[in-house]
Design an enzyme around this catalytic site. Structure first.
Site, mmCIF file in Angstrom:
data_model
loop_
_atom_site.group_PDB
_atom_site.id
_atom_site.type_symbol
_atom_site.label_atom_id
_atom_site.label_comp_id
_atom_site.label_asym_id
_atom_site.label_seq_id
_atom_site.Cartn_x
_atom_site.Cartn_y
_atom_site.Cartn_z
ATOM 1 N N GLN A 49 8.484 76.278 67.420
ATOM 2 C CA GLN A 49 9.452 77.197 66.822
ATOM 3 C C GLN A 49 10.667 77.298 67.732
ATOM 4 O OE1 GLN A 49 8.853 78.371 63.723
ATOM 5 N NE2 GLN A 49 6.984 77.155 63.879
ATOM 6 N N GLY A 50 11.835 77.457 67.143
ATOM 7 C CA GLY A 50 13.048 77.597 67.934
ATOM 8 C C GLY A 50 13.851 76.314 68.033
ATOM 9 N N CYS A 51 13.362 75.269 67.387
ATOM 10 C CA CYS A 51 14.089 74.000 67.362
ATOM 11 C C CYS A 51 14.687 73.819 65.969
ATOM 12 C CB CYS A 51 13.157 72.823 67.646
ATOM 13 S SG CYS A 51 12.467 72.816 69.306
ATOM 14 N N GLN A 52 15.934 73.375 65.905
ATOM 15 C CA GLN A 52 16.544 73.090 64.614
ATOM 16 C C GLN A 52 15.848 71.914 63.951
ATOM 17 O OE1 GLN A 52 20.749 72.443 65.074
ATOM 18 N NE2 GLN A 52 21.230 74.249 63.874
ATOM 19 N N SER A 53 15.516 70.920 64.739
ATOM 20 C CA SER A 53 14.795 69.753 64.240
ATOM 21 C C SER A 53 13.315 70.098 64.136
ATOM 22 C CB SER A 53 14.948 68.579 65.211
ATOM 23 O OG SER A 53 16.291 68.344 65.492
#
Length: 138
Positions: A49-53
């Protein structure tokens, strides 16, 4: 992870790149060297969680207590950054990972100054997730 360089060679190779375009290409190349992640490991439990990808990281421990990291991303640069993180944590125990600060290595590489804010946040999310999972294994 035999195809990936160790920490010192990573730093040497990175500093030998003539410009940031070459450095990004090197990062992408590192990501391409990661072993393929099994389809069943691309699940919500392993998603960062916390990644755009989309990013998945699987943490295991071998018989000697050494942490083994596997991962994948749908973005080439992000997968390369993941490979950099895996190199920095290579051959460490869970406790080593919890206590090891990767940021000085990023500073030596001048990496964080050249990442977009969203990639920097994603990189931090990967590091936090690895350290949190390692803490549960230590």
């Amino acid at each position: 992870m035999a195809a990936l360089p160790d920490k010192e060679k990573l730093l040497r190779n990175f500093t030998r790149c003539a410009n940031w375009e070459e450095k990004y290409l090197y990062i992408i190349d590192l990501g391409q060297r990661l072993a393929e992640l099994n389809t069943q490991d691309r699940n919500p439990q392993n998603r960062i969680q916390g990644c755009q990808s989309q990013v998945w990281i699987v943490i295991g421990r071998n018989a000697d207590g050494i942490i083994e990291l596997q991962g994948d991303s749908d973005a080439a640069i992000v997968k390369g950054l993941m490979a950099v993180v895996f190199i920095l944590y290579h051959h460490m125990t869970a406790q080593d990972i919890v206590h090891f600060d990767v940021r000085p290595w990023f500073e030596k590489m001048a990496l964080t100054q050249h990442l977009t804010p969203s990639r920097s946040q994603g990189l931090e999310a990967m590091i936090r997730a690895i350290r949190a999972k390692a803490a549960t294994l230590s």
